[in-house]
Scaffold this motif. Structure first.
Motif, PDB file in Angstrom:
ATOM      1  N   THR A   1       0.824  -1.207   0.000  1.00 27.72           N
ATOM      2  CA  THR A   1       0.000   0.000   0.000  1.00 27.72           C
ATOM      3  C   THR A   1       0.861   1.262   0.000  1.00 27.72           C
ATOM      4  O   THR A   1       0.433   2.307  -0.488  1.00 27.72           O
ATOM      5  N   GLY A   2       2.097   1.149   0.512  1.00 24.26           N
ATOM      6  CA  GLY A   2       3.012   2.282   0.527  1.00 24.26           C
ATOM      7  C   GLY A   2       3.760   2.462  -0.781  1.00 24.26           C
ATOM      8  O   GLY A   2       4.663   3.296  -0.861  1.00 24.26           O
ATOM      9  N   ARG A   3       3.404   1.686  -1.800  1.00 19.00           N
ATOM     10  CA  ARG A   3       4.015   1.785  -3.135  1.00 19.00           C
ATOM     11  C   ARG A   3       5.529   1.581  -3.073  1.00 19.00           C
ATOM     12  O   ARG A   3       6.290   2.309  -3.695  1.00 19.00           O
ATOM     13  N   GLY A   4       5.906   0.538  -2.341  1.00 21.84           N
ATOM     14  CA  GLY A   4       7.296   0.106  -2.377  1.00 21.84           C
ATOM     15  C   GLY A   4       7.482  -1.049  -3.330  1.00 21.84           C
ATOM     16  O   GLY A   4       8.606  -1.401  -3.692  1.00 21.84           O
ATOM     17  N   LEU A   5       6.363  -1.645  -3.737  1.00 24.74           N
ATOM     18  CA  LEU A   5       6.401  -2.794  -4.631  1.00 24.74           C
ATOM     19  C   LEU A   5       5.008  -3.057  -5.192  1.00 24.74           C
ATOM     20  O   LEU A   5       3.995  -2.580  -4.669  1.00 24.74           O
ATOM     21  N   ASP A   6       4.987  -3.805  -6.290  1.00 27.49           N
ATOM     22  CA  ASP A   6       3.731  -4.306  -6.864  1.00 27.49           C
ATOM     23  C   ASP A   6       3.578  -5.795  -6.623  1.00 27.49           C
ATOM     24  O   ASP A   6       2.491  -6.355  -6.807  1.00 27.49           O
ATOM     25  N   GLY A   7       4.671  -6.441  -6.247  1.00 28.31           N
ATOM     26  CA  GLY A   7       4.642  -7.876  -6.018  1.00 28.31           C
ATOM     27  C   GLY A   7       5.898  -8.330  -5.310  1.00 28.31           C
ATOM     28  O   GLY A   7       6.775  -7.525  -4.982  1.00 28.31           O
ATOM     29  N   LEU A   8       5.994  -9.630  -5.066  1.00 32.16           N
ATOM     30  CA  LEU A   8       7.141 -10.222  -4.390  1.00 32.16           C
ATOM     31  C   LEU A   8       7.658 -11.402  -5.199  1.00 32.16           C
ATOM     32  O   LEU A   8       6.873 -12.168  -5.761  1.00 32.16           O
ATOM     33  N   ASN A   9       8.963 -11.554  -5.229  1.00 30.75           N
ATOM     34  CA  ASN A   9       9.613 -12.714  -5.826  1.00 30.75           C
ATOM     35  C   ASN A   9      10.179 -13.545  -4.678  1.00 30.75           C
ATOM     36  O   ASN A   9      11.222 -13.203  -4.112  1.00 30.75           O
ATOM     37  N   VAL A  10       9.493 -14.609  -4.307  1.00 32.96           N
ATOM     38  CA  VAL A  10       9.810 -15.372  -3.102  1.00 32.96           C
ATOM     39  C   VAL A  10      10.800 -16.489  -3.434  1.00 32.96           C
ATOM     40  O   VAL A  10      10.517 -17.348  -4.284  1.00 32.96           O
ATOM     41  N   HIS A  11      11.957 -16.488  -2.757  1.00 29.41           N
ATOM     42  CA  HIS A  11      12.945 -17.540  -2.968  1.00 29.41           C
ATOM     43  C   HIS A  11      12.472 -18.835  -2.317  1.00 29.41           C
ATOM     44  O   HIS A  11      12.096 -18.847  -1.139  1.00 29.41           O
ATOM     45  N   VAL A  12      12.498 -19.909  -3.099  1.00 30.04           N
ATOM     46  CA  VAL A  12      11.948 -21.184  -2.649  1.00 30.04           C
ATOM     47  C   VAL A  12      13.043 -22.245  -2.622  1.00 30.04           C
ATOM     48  O   VAL A  12      13.700 -22.501  -3.642  1.00 30.04           O
ATOM     49  N   THR A  13      13.249 -22.827  -1.454  1.00 30.96           N
ATOM     50  CA  THR A  13      14.133 -23.985  -1.333  1.00 30.96           C
ATOM     51  C   THR A  13      13.409 -25.074  -0.531  1.00 30.96           C
ATOM     52  O   THR A  13      12.873 -26.007  -1.109  1.00 30.96           O
ATOM     53  N   VAL A  14      13.369 -24.927   0.786  1.00 30.21           N
ATOM     54  CA  VAL A  14      12.765 -25.948   1.651  1.00 30.21           C
ATOM     55  C   VAL A  14      11.238 -25.906   1.518  1.00 30.21           C
ATOM     56  O   VAL A  14      10.613 -24.880   1.816  1.00 30.21           O
ATOM     57  N   PRO A  15      10.601 -26.988   1.069  1.00 31.65           N
ATOM     58  CA  PRO A  15       9.152 -26.979   0.826  1.00 31.65           C
ATOM     59  C   PRO A  15       8.311 -26.590   2.034  1.00 31.65           C
ATOM     60  O   PRO A  15       7.343 -25.837   1.903  1.00 31.65           O
ATOM     61  N   SER A  16       8.670 -27.069   3.224  1.00 26.63           N
ATOM     62  CA  SER A  16       7.853 -26.767   4.405  1.00 26.63           C
ATOM     63  C   SER A  16       7.940 -25.293   4.772  1.00 26.63           C
ATOM     64  O   SER A  16       6.973 -24.714   5.282  1.00 26.63           O
ATOM     65  N   GLU A  17       9.101 -24.657   4.522  1.00 34.25           N
ATOM     66  CA  GLU A  17       9.228 -23.224   4.798  1.00 34.25           C
ATOM     67  C   GLU A  17       8.397 -22.414   3.808  1.00 34.25           C
ATOM     68  O   GLU A  17       7.770 -21.414   4.179  1.00 34.25           O
ATOM     69  N   PHE A  18       8.399 -22.826   2.556  1.00 38.37           N
ATOM     70  CA  PHE A  18       7.555 -22.174   1.557  1.00 38.37           C
ATOM     71  C   PHE A  18       6.086 -22.351   1.917  1.00 38.37           C
ATOM     72  O   PHE A  18       5.273 -21.433   1.769  1.00 38.37           O
ATOM     73  N   ALA A  19       5.728 -23.528   2.444  1.00 39.77           N
ATOM     74  CA  ALA A  19       4.339 -23.799   2.820  1.00 39.77           C
ATOM     75  C   ALA A  19       3.872 -22.893   3.956  1.00 39.77           C
ATOM     76  O   ALA A  19       2.688 -22.524   4.009  1.00 39.77           O
ATOM     77  N   ARG A  20       4.762 -22.516   4.846  1.00 39.92           N
ATOM     78  CA  ARG A  20       4.358 -21.597   5.913  1.00 39.92           C
ATOM     79  C   ARG A  20       3.948 -20.249   5.324  1.00 39.92           C
ATOM     80  O   ARG A  20       3.033 -19.592   5.835  1.00 39.92           O
ATOM     81  N   PHE A  21       4.628 -19.844   4.245  1.00 43.74           N
ATOM     82  CA  PHE A  21       4.247 -18.599   3.576  1.00 43.74           C
ATOM     83  C   PHE A  21       2.921 -18.760   2.841  1.00 43.74           C
ATOM     84  O   PHE A  21       2.016 -17.929   2.983  1.00 43.74           O
ATOM     85  N   THR A  22       2.779 -19.820   2.061  1.00 47.72           N
ATOM     86  CA  THR A  22       1.558 -19.993   1.258  1.00 47.72           C
ATOM     87  C   THR A  22       0.337 -20.321   2.114  1.00 47.72           C
ATOM     88  O   THR A  22      -0.775 -19.882   1.803  1.00 47.72           O
ATOM     89  N   ASP A  23       0.546 -21.073   3.189  1.00 47.31           N
ATOM     90  CA  ASP A  23      -0.593 -21.571   3.973  1.00 47.31           C
ATOM     91  C   ASP A  23      -0.942 -20.706   5.176  1.00 47.31           C
ATOM     92  O   ASP A  23      -2.054 -20.815   5.712  1.00 47.31           O
ATOM     93  N   GLU A  24      -0.009 -19.838   5.603  1.00 47.41           N
ATOM     94  CA  GLU A  24      -0.277 -19.026   6.788  1.00 47.41           C
ATOM     95  C   GLU A  24      -0.322 -17.525   6.487  1.00 47.41           C
ATOM     96  O   GLU A  24      -1.185 -16.815   7.010  1.00 47.41           O
ATOM     97  N   VAL A  25       0.588 -17.047   5.643  1.00 47.59           N
ATOM     98  CA  VAL A  25       0.636 -15.614   5.343  1.00 47.59           C
ATOM     99  C   VAL A  25      -0.388 -15.233   4.272  1.00 47.59           C
ATOM    100  O   VAL A  25      -1.150 -14.266   4.436  1.00 47.59           O
ATOM    101  N   LEU A  26      -0.418 -15.986   3.174  1.00 49.06           N
ATOM    102  CA  LEU A  26      -1.301 -15.613   2.066  1.00 49.06           C
ATOM    103  C   LEU A  26      -2.787 -15.611   2.433  1.00 49.06           C
ATOM    104  O   LEU A  26      -3.530 -14.733   1.962  1.00 49.06           O
ATOM    105  N   PRO A  27      -3.283 -16.537   3.254  1.00 48.53           N
ATOM    106  CA  PRO A  27      -4.697 -16.451   3.627  1.00 48.53           C
ATOM    107  C   PRO A  27      -5.060 -15.134   4.328  1.00 48.53           C
ATOM    108  O   PRO A  27      -6.163 -14.611   4.133  1.00 48.53           O
ATOM    109  N   ILE A  28      -4.141 -14.602   5.122  1.00 51.81           N
ATOM    110  CA  ILE A  28      -4.394 -13.319   5.779  1.00 51.81           C
ATOM    111  C   ILE A  28      -4.495 -12.211   4.742  1.00 51.81           C
ATOM    112  O   ILE A  28      -5.423 -11.379   4.775  1.00 51.81           O
ATOM    113  N   LEU A  29      -3.551 -12.202   3.800  1.00 46.42           N
ATOM    114  CA  LEU A  29      -3.563 -11.186   2.743  1.00 46.42           C
ATOM    115  C   LEU A  29      -4.759 -11.363   1.817  1.00 46.42           C
ATOM    116  O   LEU A  29      -5.323 -10.385   1.319  1.00 46.42           O
TER     117      LEU A  29
END
Length: 456
Positions: A380-408
Motif C-alpha cells: 500500500t506504501g508503493r514500495g512494490l507491486d509484487g514479491l519474488n519469493v525464494h523457494v528452497t525448503v518446501p515446508s518453509e515455503f508452505a508456511r508462507f503460502t498456507d499461513e501468510v497468504l490467507p491473511i492477505l
C-alpha cells in the motif's frame, strides 16, 4: 482492475548465493537442482497458492566457489518447457543473456515456450555480468558495459519485431481452397543495427498473449533505463521500505518519461520470508542462518561482483583494500556500492564481508500476522507491486503460502482465483497488438476516408 499483489516463486534447488548449506537440509534432495520432479512439485505448490509466475535464474560461468545451485542446474527454457505441460496457469519466466545469445535464436526459443504454455512465457533480460562467460563463447574479452546494455536493448527490440512476423490471421488453413498461408500477413524484419543484422521473418506465430512478457533486473543507471524502456516486470532487491519506495518512484517516472504507462511496469523485489510461531523465534532463525556456517565460502562469493576476485590472500582485519576500477566490467553497481560503504564506514575486509553477506535484518521475518502486515505496508506504501519469493525448503515455503497468504487474501491484497490463463492476463498487462496489423488498419481507414475520384 483492482490492484493486487503479484507473486513470483524463485526456484533455487539446493541453494543460491548466501545459501551454501541449504543442500544439507533433510527436505532438499542433493540433486534437486537437476531433478525435474522437484521443480514440478514446487511449481504446482506455487500454482495451488495462485502465484503469478515461477522464475528460473541462470548464469553460464562458475568457479568451485559458486553456490551449490549454480554448480549443477538445468538450462532455463528446457526446464520451463517441462513445467509448461505440468501446470496450467502459472507464468514461466527464465533468464537468458543478450550478451551471449543472438536475437533470432532467443525469439524462436521464447516464442516456442509461449506457444507450448498457452501464453505463459516470460524473459528475464540480462546483460551478463560474469566476465568469465566470454571464454565459454570463444571470446578473449567480455563485452564492456556500454556494449552489454546496447546489445540488450537492441536484442529486445529485434525479438519484439520478430514476434510480429505473422499477423494473427496469417494462417487461413483453408482446405477447400488449399490456402495455408496468407502471404500478405507475413512480414520480414530486415533489421540492420549497431550490434545485429536480422532479416526474418520468424518461423513461428504469436501466442494467446501476443508475445512473452519482458522482465529486467539491472540496478545501474543503464539497467534502470533498460527496464524503463522495455521491462514489463522488474526484479530488484530493497532492504528497507524507504529504499523500495525510491526505486519504485524512479522506475515508474523513467517509464513515464519514455511514453509508457507506468502501471504496465510491475515491480517485484526478491525476498526470503522467515515465518515462525513468534516474531522472536523467526528473528533467531534468521540470525542463525544469515551468514551460514562457513566464512571462507562467503568470502569467495563476495568476490563475484569484482569478476570473482580472490580475496583470500588479504588480511581480513586490515582496512578494506584499494581496488581501483576492479568490477567495472562485471557487476559494476554492486562493486561500487561495496567500495563506497567500506570506505565511508572505515570497515575492514572482514567487516565488509559480514555487512554485505548478512545485510540488514530482512523485512519479512516474524509470525504470519507480522509478515502479512509488513507485506501489506510495503504494497500500500508503493514500495512494490509484487514479491519474488525464494523457494528452497518446501515446508518453509508452505508456511508462507498456507499461513501468510490467507491473511492477505482475506484483506483483498492477493487474488482469490486466477483471472486469466496467460501471464499477461494475470499480471494485468495488455496484449501488444501486432504492429503490422495496426499499420494496415490505419492505412485502410485512411483509404476509406478518401473520396473516390469523379468519373467524366
Amino acid at each position: 482492475m483492482v490492484r493486487q499483489l503479484k507473486l513470483g516463486a524463485v526456484l533455487m534447488g539446493v541453494g543460491g548465493p548466501g545459501q551454501h548449506d541449504t543442500w544439507t537440509h533433510p527436505e532438499i534432495p542433493g540433486d534437486a537442482s537437476i531433478d525435474i520432479r522437484w521443480y514440478i512439485e514446487r511449481a504446482r505448490q506455487a500454482e495451488a497458492a495462485l502465484f503469478d509466475l515461477v522464475f528460473i535464474v541462470d548464469s553460464q560461468f562458475i568457479t568451485p566457489d559458486s553456490p551449490p545451485h549454480y554448480l549443477n542446474r538445468l538450462e532455463p527454457l528446457t526446464l520451463l518447457s517441462a513445467l509448461a505441460v505440468s501446470t496450467s496457469h502459472i507464468g514461466l519466466v527464465g533468464t537468458l543473456t543478450t550478451s551471449y545469445n543472438t536475437p533470432f535464436n532467443l525469439a524462436r526459443r521464447l516464442a516456442s515456450l509461449d506457444l507450448i504454455s498457452g501464453g505463459r512465457a516470460g524473459w528475464n533480460v540480462v546483460a551478463t555480468g560474469d566476465g568469465g562467460t566470454a571464454a565459454n563463447y570463444s571470446r578473449d574479452e567480455h563485452f564492456d558495459y556500454p556494449s552489454r546494455y546496447g546489445r540488450a536493448l537492441e536484442s529486445v527490440r529485434v525479438c519484439q519485431g520478430l514476434w510480429d512476423s505473422y499477423e494473427d490471421d496469417a494462417f487461413p488453413r483453408d482446405v477447400a481452397t488449399g490456402v495455408f498461408l496468407d502471404p500478405s500477413r507475413q512480414h520480414r524484419l530486415d533489421h540492420v543495427g549497431e550490434h545485429f543484422s536480422v532479416r526474418g521473418p520468424l518461423n513461428i506465430s504469436r501466442s494467446p498473449q501476443g508475445r512473452p512478457v519482458i522482465f529486467q533486473a539491472g540496478d545501474s543507471d543503464e539497467g534502470r533505463d533498460l527496464g524503463a524502456a522495455v521491462g514489463e516486470g522488474i526484479f530488484t532487491h530493497s532492504p528497507t521500505l524507504e529504499k523500495a519506495q525510491a526505486f519504485y518512484r524512479d522506475i515508474k517516472s523513467r517509464a513515464a518519461a519514455k511514453g509508457r504507462n507506468p502501471d504496465h511496469v510491475v515491480i517485484m523485489p526478491g525476498v526470503t520470508p522467515v515465518i515462525a510461531d513468534t516474531d522472536d523465534e523467526a528473528r533467531e532463525i534468521e540470525r542463525a542462518t544469515r551468514l551460514g556456517k562457513d566464512f571462507d565460502k562467503n568470502l569467495a562469493q563476495f568476490g563475484r561482483p569484482f569478476g570473482w576476485h580472490d580475496f583470500s590472500g588479504y588480511d581480513l582485519d586490515a582496512p578494506f583494500p584499494e581496488l581501483g576500477d576492479l568490477g567495472a566490467d562485471s557487476f559494476r553497481t554492486q562493486a561500487e556500492q561495496i567500495k563506497k560503504v567500506a570506505r565511508e564506514n572505515g570497515f575492514t575486509l572482514r567487516q565488509t564481508v559480514e555487512h554485505f553477506m548478512s545485510s540488514t535484518p530482512a523485512p519479512f521475518v516474524g509470525s504470519a500476522p507480522t509478515v502479512a502486515a509488513e507485506i501489506e505496508r510495503w504494497f500500500t506504501g508503493r514500495g512494490l507491486d509484487g514479491l519474488n519469493v525464494h523457494v528452497t525448503v518446501p515446508s518453509e515455503f508452505a508456511r508462507f503460502t498456507d499461513e501468510v497468504l490467507p491473511i492477505l487474501r482475506e484483506r483483498g491484497v492477493v487474488r482469490a482465483d486466477y483471472e486469466a490463463t496467460t501471464l499477461r492476463g494475470n499480471l494485468g498487462l495488455p496484449i501488444p497488438r501486432n504492429v503490422h496489423t495496426v499499420e494496415r488498419e490505419a492505412r485502410e481507414a485512411r483509404d476509406a476516408r478518401v473520396p473516390a475520384p469523379a468519373h467524366a
